[in-house]
Design an enzyme around this catalytic site. Sequence first.
Site, PDB file in Angstrom:
ATOM      1  N   ASP A 171      12.654   6.417   4.446  1.00  0.00           N
ATOM      2  CA  ASP A 171      13.035   5.605   3.291  1.00  0.00           C
ATOM      3  C   ASP A 171      14.532   5.887   3.415  1.00  0.00           C
ATOM      4  O   ASP A 171      15.095   6.845   2.815  1.00  0.00           O
ATOM      5  CB  ASP A 171      12.344   6.097   1.788  1.00  0.00           C
ATOM      6  CG  ASP A 171      10.907   5.744   1.875  1.00  0.00           C
ATOM      7  OD1 ASP A 171      10.541   4.943   2.912  1.00  0.00           O
ATOM      8  OD2 ASP A 171      10.373   6.191   0.944  1.00  0.00           O
ATOM      9  N   GLU A 256      -0.162   2.186  -0.104  1.00  0.00           N
ATOM     10  CA  GLU A 256      -1.475   2.776   0.460  1.00  0.00           C
ATOM     11  C   GLU A 256      -2.535   3.022  -0.538  1.00  0.00           C
ATOM     12  O   GLU A 256      -2.260   3.465  -1.787  1.00  0.00           O
ATOM     13  CB  GLU A 256      -1.292   4.120   1.425  1.00  0.00           C
ATOM     14  CG  GLU A 256      -0.344   3.958   2.447  1.00  0.00           C
ATOM     15  CD  GLU A 256      -0.066   4.994   3.244  1.00  0.00           C
ATOM     16  OE1 GLU A 256       0.436   5.064   4.372  1.00  0.00           O
ATOM     17  OE2 GLU A 256       0.099   6.230   2.678  1.00  0.00           O
ATOM     18  N   THR A 412      -3.213   3.565  10.095  1.00  0.00           N
ATOM     19  CA  THR A 412      -2.038   3.963  10.619  1.00  0.00           C
ATOM     20  C   THR A 412      -2.082   5.127  11.663  1.00  0.00           C
ATOM     21  O   THR A 412      -3.207   5.526  11.803  1.00  0.00           O
ATOM     22  CB  THR A 412      -0.863   4.154   9.635  1.00  0.00           C
ATOM     23  OG1 THR A 412       0.140   4.517  10.121  1.00  0.00           O
ATOM     24  CG2 THR A 412      -1.135   5.744   8.977  1.00  0.00           C
ATOM     25  N   GLU A 450      -1.045   0.106  12.354  1.00  0.00           N
ATOM     26  CA  GLU A 450       0.371   0.141  12.712  1.00  0.00           C
ATOM     27  C   GLU A 450       0.658   1.622  13.291  1.00  0.00           C
ATOM     28  O   GLU A 450      -0.401   2.337  13.140  1.00  0.00           O
ATOM     29  CB  GLU A 450       1.273   0.027  11.679  1.00  0.00           C
ATOM     30  CG  GLU A 450       0.892   0.644  10.211  1.00  0.00           C
ATOM     31  CD  GLU A 450       1.433   0.405   9.000  1.00  0.00           C
ATOM     32  OE1 GLU A 450       2.069   1.064   8.203  1.00  0.00           O
ATOM     33  OE2 GLU A 450       1.326  -1.026   8.768  1.00  0.00           O
TER      34      GLU A 450
END
Length: 578
Positions: A171, A256, A412, A450
């Site tokens: 982030d 999530e 993921t 992903e």
Amino acid sequence: MNINMASIGPSKLGVMPEVMGFSHQELSLVMFKKFKLARKQLLQQNLTFTNRRKTGIAQAIAPEATKATGATSSSVPLANYVPVYVMLPLDVISLDNVFRNQDKCEKQFKELRAAGVDGIMVDVWWGIVEANGPRQYDWSAYRNLFQLVQKTGLKIQAIMSFHQCGGNIGDDVYIPIPKWVLTIGENNPDIFYTNRAGTRNKECLSLAVDNQPLFESRTAVQMYSDYMRSFRENMSDFLEAGSIVDIEVGLGPAGELRYPAYTQSQGWKFPGIGEFQCYDKHMRTDFKEAVTKAGYRQWDLPDDAGTYNDIPVKTGFFGPNGTYLTEKGKFFLTWYSSKLLLHGDQILDEANKAFLGCKVKLSAKVAGIHWWYKDASHAAELTSGYYNLDNREGYRPIARMLSRHHGTLNFTCLEMRNSEQPAYAKSGPQELVQQVLSVGWKENIDVAGENALSRYDGYAYNQILLNARPNGINKSGPPKLKMAGLTYLRLSEKLLQKRNFNTFKTFVKKMHADLDYCPEYEKPAPLGRSKMEISMDELVAATQRTKPFPWDEQTDARIGGILAEYWDRLLNTFFLSN
């Protein structure tokens, strides 16, 4: 969507497992010897190197790195095609709700489209759209973005991002949840997840307030529902045109379905076990009601589960013969994980009603918490709300819940291998991916995924290709197992660098099973209404552990060879990381 913390690890790209325990100086010496050996091997194969350090070495192995193997397009049915999407930067829409750098984005989108990419994924931040007050939605910047995406021929996966961006690995921007919601939290901090020490987590609202009318007379679920209905109304033209093909519903931190058990901004570091997040007054009350009803009024929430950076053996709860194995521990973990399931079920039901009849898929993201997976306690999974043990299936109940809403399970850490993780973390990303994808397929739902960290090398891409089609391409029809789609993290200048992008284009082609780009492939049927509610007994029945489907040892759509993979890792570590 901000990067899923559930799949991070400390290893550098390409660092070989046998050097993970060395000091910095020892590591450099070992890797230098490996570098000399690899260079000698390459020279013996008549590869020519220039004296230019970065460019020369990259040029020497680039042809091998992008070489691909596999079936030809003329021999492969379309059923083997796996669409590829690319995540947009977190701040493609700025905090002040402006679509900046439109010319740059248009150029990048055209490059993606020319590379065969099927579409993009983008966070639709609650904290931006409803920033000015309750039900004061401003979709203008996102409409401008979607118009450009549509113009360049890409499809759209839109994330209903009801969480904060910022505070987690990856982030680099800060986008909070709406300030007027945070203001409510100043007077009523129990709307946020809370650990045993009383620390509040303001990334998202606690599931404990899902049905509490604390937000200008609305509950949290009503706010989420109103937001999604407004999105449908204001994006109806994109929905009707088929440009928006997927709605991913944010269900917790990083979007999530989990508790915020491991938050970097609160001091968590890999591979800490994390902390339970159920100590606000609403969760305490709920638990007390549950134990009283069950006849165990004397039981309380755990007080022996350690802190964020503990390891399992150092705690009473997760250690050998720990509390998690007792009736008290089992009761707590069942309650804790069940609250998460009910939370996801309720919000997905609202999403289903909001998008009923639209030609879109609904999806939810499950975190890839691979550290301590090979410890008997699975401690990091348990603190996050996944009651998964060696003899108990923690993910199939989630898949079964998703099946009720015609939902896709998005997982993921698809690029990760066990060998890239330090031994002390007892990680098992490969087994974890195999387990979770298998239970999704066993519940007859679509499974997508992903990568966790941005990777540009064939070694990582080959692992994704293996997970996308675990038993390879079927030249006679649909493959035995196949993911419904892959979203690559993330669009950046580094991805578009020539060598990286050339390898990425080869990867996209391999995901498409060497078939040409097919714009008509992704055409979802109109979304039907959610099925009957699933009883808790049915969900508990799904906790019986079964063997996962078998995986091939390696993909049959490989990018490069073994030597190229080794060299990719070496280059990522020493030459291309800057």
